[in-house]
Scaffold this motif. Sequence first.
Motif, PDB file in Angstrom:
ATOM      1  N   ARG A  36      47.300  76.524  47.810  1.00 31.31           N
ATOM      2  CA  ARG A  36      46.790  75.785  48.951  1.00 31.31           C
ATOM      3  C   ARG A  36      47.984  75.271  49.735  1.00 31.31           C
ATOM      4  O   ARG A  36      48.941  74.719  49.161  1.00 31.31           O
ATOM      5  CB  ARG A  36      45.912  74.630  48.463  1.00 31.31           C
ATOM      6  CG  ARG A  36      45.414  73.744  49.578  1.00 31.31           C
ATOM      7  CD  ARG A  36      44.469  72.690  49.075  1.00 31.31           C
ATOM      8  NE  ARG A  36      44.326  71.642  50.077  1.00 31.31           N
ATOM      9  CZ  ARG A  36      43.174  71.089  50.402  1.00 31.31           C
ATOM     10  NH1 ARG A  36      42.066  71.451  49.783  1.00 31.31           N
ATOM     11  NH2 ARG A  36      43.123  70.151  51.327  1.00 31.31           N
ATOM     12  N   ASP A  38      49.164  72.709  52.645  1.00 29.68           N
ATOM     13  CA  ASP A  38      48.884  71.543  53.483  1.00 29.68           C
ATOM     14  C   ASP A  38      50.193  71.073  54.092  1.00 29.68           C
ATOM     15  O   ASP A  38      51.230  71.051  53.419  1.00 29.68           O
ATOM     16  CB  ASP A  38      48.292  70.392  52.644  1.00 29.68           C
ATOM     17  CG  ASP A  38      46.928  70.707  52.084  1.00 29.68           C
ATOM     18  OD1 ASP A  38      46.850  71.111  50.906  1.00 29.68           O
ATOM     19  OD2 ASP A  38      45.961  70.554  52.833  1.00 29.68           O
ATOM     20  N   SER A  39      50.102  70.657  55.331  1.00 31.86           N
ATOM     21  CA  SER A  39      51.299  70.176  56.029  1.00 31.86           C
ATOM     22  C   SER A  39      51.907  69.002  55.278  1.00 31.86           C
ATOM     23  O   SER A  39      51.219  68.049  54.932  1.00 31.86           O
ATOM     24  CB  SER A  39      50.912  69.751  57.441  1.00 31.86           C
ATOM     25  OG  SER A  39      52.040  69.258  58.122  1.00 31.86           O
ATOM     26  N   GLU A  85      37.850  68.229  55.610  1.00 32.07           N
ATOM     27  CA  GLU A  85      38.919  68.944  54.911  1.00 32.07           C
ATOM     28  C   GLU A  85      39.391  70.104  55.779  1.00 32.07           C
ATOM     29  O   GLU A  85      38.609  70.819  56.394  1.00 32.07           O
ATOM     30  CB  GLU A  85      38.387  69.473  53.578  1.00 32.07           C
ATOM     31  CG  GLU A  85      39.406  70.217  52.747  1.00 32.07           C
ATOM     32  CD  GLU A  85      38.839  70.630  51.388  1.00 32.07           C
ATOM     33  OE1 GLU A  85      37.630  70.436  51.158  1.00 32.07           O
ATOM     34  OE2 GLU A  85      39.605  71.163  50.569  1.00 32.07           O
ATOM     35  N   ALA A  87      42.509  73.147  55.424  1.00 31.71           N
ATOM     36  CA  ALA A  87      43.634  73.661  54.652  1.00 31.71           C
ATOM     37  C   ALA A  87      43.718  75.166  54.821  1.00 31.71           C
ATOM     38  O   ALA A  87      42.757  75.814  55.238  1.00 31.71           O
ATOM     39  CB  ALA A  87      43.492  73.317  53.173  1.00 31.71           C
TER      40      ALA A  87
END
Lengths: 114, 115
Positions: A36, A38-39, A85, A87
């Motif tokens: 996954r 994510d920034s 959410e 992602a």
Amino acid sequence: GGIITQTPKFLIGQEGQKLTLKCQQNFNHDTMYWYRQDSGKGLRLIYYSITENDLQKGDLSEGYDASREKKSSFSLTVTSAQKNEMAVFLCASSIPTTNTGQLYFGEGSKLTVL
Amino acid sequence: GDSVTQTEGLVTLTEGLPVMLNCTYQTIYSNAFLFWYVHYLNESPWLLLRSSTDNKRTEHQGFHATLHKSSSSFHLQKSSAQLSDSALYYCALSGYGGSGNKLIFGTGTLLSVKP
């Protein structure tokens, strides 16, 4: 050369929904991964599989299920999507040892939960 | 457990200036393998560099890095940044989990090169 194909590229879901992402590879690699992205948090390992029907939990496995019914495919299920959410999920494959560091990645599946 | 630290989330540079992206790691294993991945927008991440033996420099596509076990570092460098170098860079460590092999990635550094 080979290719990793992830479907769908974009996935929009509702809160609480079960959502499945699919990954296919034609490298004939034994090991496959779901990460996954994510920034600010990098790539975090959700599940990996070292051979057909094998599943190993990564650091972020809670809230996810995975399935490796064939050597060439690896599915990831978000068991209950969280509201707002967002992602990107990246699938990858490699030969059994990662000393070479050579992971081949797909282009990603972007999840948005409304 | 094993971990990788990239302290800079964003590095902004003017074209032509040198690049240095920091990477440090922690592992209990004496034989650590370190890697740099690059992720361009709308593409798949791919392997840019892998470490060699301690204190030996490795190079690829104008980038270079040296594994220093004494300081647990594997910083990515380039002598002169180009606009096309703008991308997300991940440092990664080969971790020997109890059951299987996996790469542990850092949080990534976004490199933005401006004219």
